[in-house]
Design a protein around this motif. Structure first.
Motif, PDB file in Angstrom:
ATOM      1  N   ASN A 115       3.768  -3.188  -7.592  1.00 18.90           N
ATOM      2  CA  ASN A 115       3.366  -3.741  -6.308  1.00 18.90           C
ATOM      3  C   ASN A 115       2.711  -5.113  -6.407  1.00 18.90           C
ATOM      4  OD1 ASN A 115       4.211  -1.784  -4.482  1.00 18.90           O
ATOM      5  ND2 ASN A 115       2.547  -0.445  -5.141  1.00 18.90           N
TER       6      ASN A 115
ATOM      7  N   MET B 105      -6.096  -5.519 -10.666  1.00 15.59           N
ATOM      8  CA  MET B 105      -5.385  -5.195  -9.432  1.00 15.59           C
ATOM      9  C   MET B 105      -5.111  -3.705  -9.284  1.00 15.59           C
ATOM     10  SD  MET B 105      -2.805  -8.236  -8.644  1.00 15.59           S
ATOM     11  CE  MET B 105      -3.359  -9.451  -7.481  1.00 15.59           C
TER      12      MET B 105
ATOM     13  N   TYR C 110      -6.503   2.556  -8.536  1.00 10.93           N
ATOM     14  CA  TYR C 110      -5.687   3.640  -9.086  1.00 10.93           C
ATOM     15  C   TYR C 110      -6.401   4.318 -10.247  1.00 10.93           C
ATOM     16  CZ  TYR C 110      -1.408   2.344  -6.696  1.00 10.93           C
ATOM     17  OH  TYR C 110      -0.461   2.117  -5.775  1.00 10.93           O
TER      18      TYR C 110
ATOM     19  N   ILE D  75       2.864   6.806 -12.103  1.00  9.74           N
ATOM     20  CA  ILE D  75       2.113   6.356 -10.929  1.00  9.74           C
ATOM     21  C   ILE D  75       1.552   4.947 -11.155  1.00  9.74           C
ATOM     22  CG2 ILE D  75       0.024   6.777  -9.583  1.00  9.74           C
ATOM     23  CD1 ILE D  75       0.587   9.810 -10.036  1.00  9.74           C
TER      24      ILE D  75
ATOM     25  N   ARG E 283       8.050   3.885  -6.885  1.00  7.60           N
ATOM     26  CA  ARG E 283       7.625   2.861  -5.927  1.00  7.60           C
ATOM     27  C   ARG E 283       6.136   2.646  -5.863  1.00  7.60           C
ATOM     28  NH1 ARG E 283      11.394   2.322  -0.877  1.00  7.60           N
ATOM     29  NH2 ARG E 283      13.376   2.627  -1.928  1.00  7.60           N
ATOM     30  N   GLY E 284       5.418   3.508  -6.477  1.00  7.79           N
ATOM     31  CA  GLY E 284       3.977   3.308  -6.359  1.00  7.79           C
ATOM     32  C   GLY E 284       3.445   4.226  -5.298  1.00  7.79           C
ATOM     33  N   ILE E 285       2.616   5.131  -5.739  1.00  8.90           N
ATOM     34  CA  ILE E 285       2.241   6.195  -4.842  1.00  8.90           C
ATOM     35  C   ILE E 285       1.264   5.730  -3.796  1.00  8.90           C
ATOM     36  CG2 ILE E 285       0.930   8.320  -4.824  1.00  8.90           C
ATOM     37  CD1 ILE E 285       2.600   9.249  -6.983  1.00  8.90           C
ATOM     38  N   LEU E 286       0.370   4.905  -4.186  1.00  6.61           N
ATOM     39  CA  LEU E 286      -0.577   4.424  -3.197  1.00  6.61           C
ATOM     40  C   LEU E 286      -0.128   3.043  -2.726  1.00  6.61           C
ATOM     41  CD1 LEU E 286      -3.774   5.484  -5.069  1.00  6.61           C
ATOM     42  CD2 LEU E 286      -2.603   6.692  -3.274  1.00  6.61           C
ATOM     43  N   ALA E 287       1.162   2.865  -2.676  1.00  4.96           N
ATOM     44  CA  ALA E 287       1.695   1.541  -2.377  1.00  4.96           C
ATOM     45  C   ALA E 287       0.886   0.886  -1.274  1.00  4.96           C
ATOM     46  CB  ALA E 287       3.139   1.669  -1.944  1.00  4.96           C
ATOM     47  N   GLY E 288       0.468  -0.322  -1.513  1.00  4.43           N
ATOM     48  CA  GLY E 288      -0.193  -1.060  -0.454  1.00  4.43           C
ATOM     49  C   GLY E 288      -1.696  -0.890  -0.451  1.00  4.43           C
ATOM     50  N   SER E 289      -2.185   0.235  -0.919  1.00  4.22           N
ATOM     51  CA  SER E 289      -3.639   0.387  -0.873  1.00  4.22           C
ATOM     52  C   SER E 289      -4.291  -0.556  -1.872  1.00  4.22           C
ATOM     53  CB  SER E 289      -4.039   1.826  -1.168  1.00  4.22           C
ATOM     54  OG  SER E 289      -3.745   2.137  -2.498  1.00  4.22           O
ATOM     55  N   VAL E 290      -3.473  -1.110  -2.784  1.00  7.55           N
ATOM     56  CA  VAL E 290      -4.068  -2.068  -3.711  1.00  7.55           C
ATOM     57  C   VAL E 290      -3.841  -3.499  -3.252  1.00  7.55           C
ATOM     58  CG1 VAL E 290      -4.069  -0.721  -5.804  1.00  7.55           C
ATOM     59  CG2 VAL E 290      -1.992  -1.862  -5.092  1.00  7.55           C
ATOM     60  N   LYS E 291      -2.897  -3.644  -2.318  1.00 13.01           N
ATOM     61  CA  LYS E 291      -2.650  -5.014  -1.848  1.00 13.01           C
ATOM     62  C   LYS E 291      -3.802  -5.440  -0.967  1.00 13.01           C
ATOM     63  CE  LYS E 291       2.331  -5.155  -2.012  1.00 13.01           C
ATOM     64  NZ  LYS E 291       3.571  -5.074  -1.275  1.00 13.01           N
TER      65      LYS E 291
ATOM     66  N   GLY F  36       4.150   2.332 -11.006  1.00 11.74           N
ATOM     67  CA  GLY F  36       4.456   2.043  -9.610  1.00 11.74           C
ATOM     68  C   GLY F  36       3.452   1.072  -9.022  1.00 11.74           C
ATOM     69  N   ALA F  37       2.182   1.287  -9.372  1.00 11.73           N
ATOM     70  CA  ALA F  37       1.143   0.401  -8.862  1.00 11.73           C
ATOM     71  C   ALA F  37       1.353  -1.017  -9.370  1.00 11.73           C
ATOM     72  CB  ALA F  37      -0.226   0.922  -9.292  1.00 11.73           C
TER      73      ALA F  37
ATOM     74  N   SER G 271       0.131   3.928   6.686  1.00 11.67           N
ATOM     75  CA  SER G 271      -0.804   2.863   7.038  1.00 11.67           C
ATOM     76  C   SER G 271      -0.423   1.558   6.354  1.00 11.67           C
ATOM     77  CB  SER G 271      -2.239   3.262   6.695  1.00 11.67           C
ATOM     78  OG  SER G 271      -2.335   3.554   5.335  1.00 11.67           O
TER      79      SER G 271
END
Lengths: 307, 304, 436
Positions: free
Chosen positions: B189, B216, B220, B182, A298-306, B185-186, A180
């Motif tokens: 971003n 931000m 998480y 984790i 890379r960030g596991i929930l990549a984008g869900s925080v953006k 990684g956050a 997503s």
């Protein structure tokens, strides 16, 4: 601390080019190193333990090195247990973990993609159920699962461990978040207008992008199944079917290694053998972590925080 | 949802039909290995078997028995104390180390992340055995520290009063690394522009970390708290093994999960065991629902 | 769910559940009270052994090549779990089990597990007599539900050269034992004459004294009273000795105890018959040099006629009710428990009288002991206190979480007795006993 670090210029935030050692940076390094040492010492001890005899473990310095011969001796003792059944456990562990993982990957990548890109009815319900399933204590469900597997006469088979292990809601959730946030929507739309089928879209656009996702799910799913104890413990009754954790659990509880009060055992399974067994269980996880590390970062929930 | 679907163009709806095909294999697993056993556990907890009449009826007898059992409240208290001792340091520790690592990126931070994660590779029974040895003054490389705290024998370390703290330390050490990875990684971003703008405004690293990075990654943090909470509630293997090894610290019903296990297999009381499972389920599900409804957890591009 | 009511439950459930759930439950076959299958000598036997007994079963297999059998080592701590699961599937039960825990005699023969086949008619009476009183703990509600493999009678282990050098007498009563403790604490501080920091404090002291914690008074009835004088005399004896340091707050297998022993500070240790070979001897444990350790008869309580021992374990052979070849299964159990071929070299003291003699003869030449301990072991073998019997509930956890926890934390045994009473009564009730 703040005044000191206000010095470095904005553009250099991500490069430690300025070599000036300030108080803040020294402190940071000391803290990080201190914690790293704390994390490494137990592992170092674990690696060194099989090189010593049981008596040396108690008598010598905890972080001393014994001899490699001793490792060989400990290994022979482990192998001798029930004429090498440990090899069988190793094979089973690989089989169960890999079997579950293949099914997990196939189902969760497909499901995550569908949840992220389509508007199927009840999508939110499926997501809520998935999240609850993620949080539900697996041990709480082992007994009902046992009855279910028993109903289809699969207890004490590889499937009794592989199938329940393949249900991995966390993987679906990861896939959902990933798709997503990181699918190129314009590309998808224009491909749709060109008349590409949905399967083709998935196959030629989504899948090639999903490499890091597969790495992530593979890592977490493998570790979860590799360490699985309670489910195989209940499902499998024959020793030849055990996976490593269950098998080693049986070795440890059946010998005076850590439970000398058991009395009356003459098996040469002592603490060094147990430590070696521990190393055998842990090594694959460490190796896989090294292989998957790139994706984990890379960030596991990549984008869900953006936002 | 349904109304919105009806309003969509027909081509779009046709394209959604494949969603079911994609979802089907997973839904089968969800049904068979998730919903079905859960439903059965709930049902079983309300079936009261009476040995007297060799029959069974539906009712809350199992719940009354479980709540009245001398093992229930201590187990609940143990688990509660464990969560209290473990979760806050874990959250603070993870954020602290992740922010510290993220402050400046170099080759060293990559190595550090790996090192912090490694203790997490030793999980389950292996980790309990390892930490048992680490806390034994006669075996441990940390012996000088233990002795400095006045702990010279394992009898002094492994006492009932210390167990909760010991399990918290075990769980912290094995769990913190994964979450650092984790969380890091956050942090990766977060867009560079934002941080650089802050730096130009004269924001130091500490204020940057606390005022910009932290808000931000709140999602998480929440996510971590919920998952850790659910994992912590079902603590089982640590007390079970420590009791088996020491035979003096803890008991076979130190935690809720152990209590349920003892009910099922020592007393043959499967209804009671199911009841304990349901109690654990309820606690975890509440946590999950909190997470879902307090945050926009499932928002995707499609919904916006 | 109690087996046997699946059908009734199924009626309740059908409307409430999906078709697949129904499938799950309808397969829940009743397992209780199944008809006794005929004994078919050709049916292969499944044997469950712990790792220590496995060589013995292998010997049996070699000696009887015509018997079809499969030997599996299993995790003994998971035995009850596995039997419960098999009861729910109605299959998979082993025909013969070796278990290291005497309480399993009570569990496996109880309604909860419904596993143990009575052996009264499967084992010849002449063989049963050879056990003397050893099988007493296998008699549950008047039926012989297991055969005893070994005995773990307590004796007084002591360091002979040290006792001689310091000029101490071997105590024959617990009163003398307390006197010895006082003298040792004064003359040789740091030296110990016993241990109270492990669950063994029950077996070595309370059990031998006859303290009613598992005193079975009839089918499903048990007497528990920690205020009994037979309990309080133990705490009155030990608490002062623990306080003065003559009796250790550690368990016998703790690393600290190993260190004490290596410094020559273990003068005496009341404990099980297997302590000699498995606590004092092994290199990983005390590693006591040869010619030091000897055994003396267990001390007597004031006003008693017999110097009773406790029993720290002693494994059992159990035959399954569901076995299709019970005669064959009982024959395996009988051979294991009685055959000299295996028992003479067994690691622990054989329960079967004639086998114990052969075992004693083998051990007479062992240079590890200062004097041959066998005569003492043999005497105490018939003196295990009959007051305590196996129960479905295990006392170990309650003992450790009350008495042992108090001692290890620096307190007194007496402080844990009230809690122990509460826990044991609840445990007994939760496993279906009436407590009187």
């Amino acid at each position: 601390m703040t005044t000191a670090s206000a010095e470095h210029a904005a553009g250099r935030r991500r490069r430690s080019r300025s070599k000036r050692w300030t108080l803040g940076r020294t402190l940071r390094c000391v803290i990080l190193l201190g914690f790293a040492v704390y994390c490494l010492i137990p592992l170092l001890w674990l690696l060194l333990a099989p090189t010593k005899t049981d008596a040396q473990l108690v008598g010598d310095h905890p972080l001393s090195f014994g001899s490699l011969d001793q490792v060989a001796t400990a290994w022979h003792h482990l192998i001798a247990y029930d004429s090498g059944v440990i090899y069988q456990w190793l094979v089973n562990s690989v089989l169960y973990s890999a079997g579950s993982l293949v099914i997990t990957l196939a189902t969760s990548v497909l499901a995550g993609y569908a949840l992220a890109t389509t508007r199927v009815r009840g999508r939110r319900l499926i997501l809520v159920l998935t999240l609850i399933a993620m949080i539900v204590p697996p041990t709480a469900l082992v007994l009902p699962l046992f009855l279910e597997i028993n109903a289809v006469h699969l207890t004490n088979t590889a499937m009794s461990v592989i199938l329940p292990g393949a249900f991995y809601p966390f993987g679906v959730y990861l896939a959902f978040i990933y798709f997503s946030t990181s699918l190129p929507r314009e590309l998808m739309e224009s491909a749709r207008l060109d008349g590409a089928t949905e399967i083709r879209l998935f196959w030629s656009i989504a899948l090639p992008l999903a490499k890091p996702l597969v790495g992530l799910i593979a890592f977490f799913g493998f570790v979860a199944n590799w360490n699985n104890y309670f489910l195989p413990y209940v499902m499998l009754s024959e020793q030849e079917m055990f996976n490593l954790p269950v098998g080693l659990g049986a070795v440890i509880s059946g010998t005076p290694a850590l439970n000398p009060a058991i009395g009356g055992s003459q098996l040469p399974i002592t603490r060094p053998e147990v430590a070696l067994a521990g190393v055998i269980v842990v090594l694959p996880i460490a190796v896989i972590f090294l292989l998957c590390q790139r994706y984990l970062v890379r960030g596991i929930l990549a984008g869900s925080v953006k936002s | 949802m349904v109304n919105r679907l009806a309003a969509l163009a027909p081509r779009r709806r046709r394209s959604d039909a494949h969603g079911w095909w994609f979802l089907a294999p997973y839904l089968v697993l969800l049904l068979v290995f998730g919903l079905l056993p859960t439903g059965y556990a709930i049902y079983d907890s309300f079936v009261v078997d009476s040995a007297a009449t060799a029959g069974s009826s539906l009712g809350t007898g199992n719940y009354q028995n479980v709540f009245a059992d001398f093992r229930f409240l201590p187990a609940l208290a143990h688990v509660g104390m464990f969560l209290l001792l473990w979760l806050p340091p874990m959250v603070i520790g993870v954020l602290f180390f992740a922010l510290l690592l993220h402050d400046r990126v170099s080759r060293v931070t990559g190595a550090m992340r790996l090192i912090f994660f490694l203790p997490g590779a030793v999980t389950g029974s292996a980790s309990v055995l390892l930490w048992y040895c680490m806390l034994q003054p006669s075996l441990s490389p940390f012996a000088p520290m233990l002795k400095a705290m006045g702990l010279t024998s394992d009898a002094e370390v492994f006492q009932d009063g210390n167990l909760t703290l010991i399990f918290a330390i075990m769980a912290f050490t094995t769990g913190v690394g994964q979450w650092i990875v984790i969380m890091y990684g956050a942090l990766q971003n977060i867009s560079d522009e934002v941080l650089e703008a802050a730096a130009l405004d004269g924001c130091g690293p500490v204020r940057r970390a606390l005022l910009i990075k932290l808000p931000m990654v709140t999602k998480y943090v929440l996510y971590m708290v919920i998952l850790s909470f659910a994992a912590g509630v079902q603590i089982f293997v640590e007390p079970q093994l420590i009791y088996q090894i020491t035979r003096s610290a803890g008991s076979p019903w130190w935690s809720l999960n152990q209590f349920g296990y003892a009910l099922a297999f020592q007393s043959g009381d499967f209804g009671g065991a199911a009841t304990v499972s349901v109690i654990l389920l309820a606690i975890s599900t509440l946590a999950a629902l909190l997470l879902i409804f307090r945050t926009d957890f499932f928002s995707t591009e499609m919904d916006r | 769910m109690i087996p046997g009511i699946a059908s009734r439950r199924w009626r309740v459930l059908a409307p409430a559940f999906l078709a697949s759930a129904a499938m799950v439950l309808s397969a829940c076959t009743p397992s209780g009270g199944s008809a006794t299958p005929q004994s078919d000598p050709d049916r292969p036997l499944l044997v469950w052994s712990d790792s220590t007994r496995q060589p013995g079963f292998e010997q049996f297999k070699k000696a009887h090549p015509n018997v079809k059998m499969k030997i599996e080592t299993y995790d003994t701590s998971a035995l009850l779990t596995k039997i419960q699961l098999f009861n729910r599937t109605g299959k998979g039960h082993p025909d013969v089990i070796f278990s290291p825990l005497p309480t399993h005699a009570a569990s496996l023969s109880s309604k909860l597990f419904d596993f143990a086949e009575p052996l009264d008619h499967l084992v010849p009476a002449s063989v049963q007599q050879g056990f003397g009183s050893a099988n007493d703990t296998c008699k549950i509600d008047g039926k012989l539900v297991c055969l005893k493999n070994d005995l773990a009678q307590s004796v007084l282990w002591y360091n002979k050269p040290l006792m001689d050098r310091w000029g101490y007498e071997i105590p024959t009563t617990w009163q003398e034992y307390a006197d010895l403790g006082r003298r040792v604490a004064k003359d040789h501080p740091g030296t110990i004459i016993g241990s109270a920091g492990g669950q063994f404090v029950y077996y070595d002291f309370l059990y031998s004294s006859g303290c009613p914690l598992q005193t079975v008074t009839g089918p499903g009835a048990v007497h528990i009273n920690t205020k009994d004088p037979k309990c309080t005399r133990v705490t009155k004896l030990l608490d002062p000795l623990i306080k003065s340091g003559a009796v250790s707050r550690h368990g016998p297998f703790d690393p600290e105890m190993i260190k004490l022993s290596k410094k020559g500070k273990v003068l005496m240790m009341p404990g099980a018959s297997w302590y000699g070979d498995f606590l004092f001897k092994p290199a990983a444990s005390f590693a006591t040099p040869n010619g030091k350790i000897a055994a003396a008869p267990y001390p007597k309580w004031q006003g008693e006629s017999k110097n009773y021992s406790g029993a720290t374990g002693g494994g059992i052979y159990v035959v399954s009710k569901r076995s299709a070849n019970k005669k064959g299964a009982a024959a395996v159990a009988q051979w294991m428990a009685t055959a000299n071929k295996y028992q003479a070299n067994a690691p622990t003291y054989p329960a079967y009288g004639p086998a114990a003699k052969a075992w004693g003869a083998k051990h007479a030449s062992d240079t590890f002991y200062a004097t041959d301990p066998f005569p003492v072991l043999q005497k105490q073998a018939n003196l295990i206190n009959p007051a305590e019997k196996p129960t479905v509930y295990e006392v170990d956890a309650a003992i450790t979480s009350t008495l042992v926890a108090k001692v290890r934390a620096g307190g007194k045994l007496a402080d844990g007795m009230a809690d122990l009473q509460t826990q044991l009564i609840q445990l007994a009730q939760s496993t279906g006993y009436t407590v009187n």
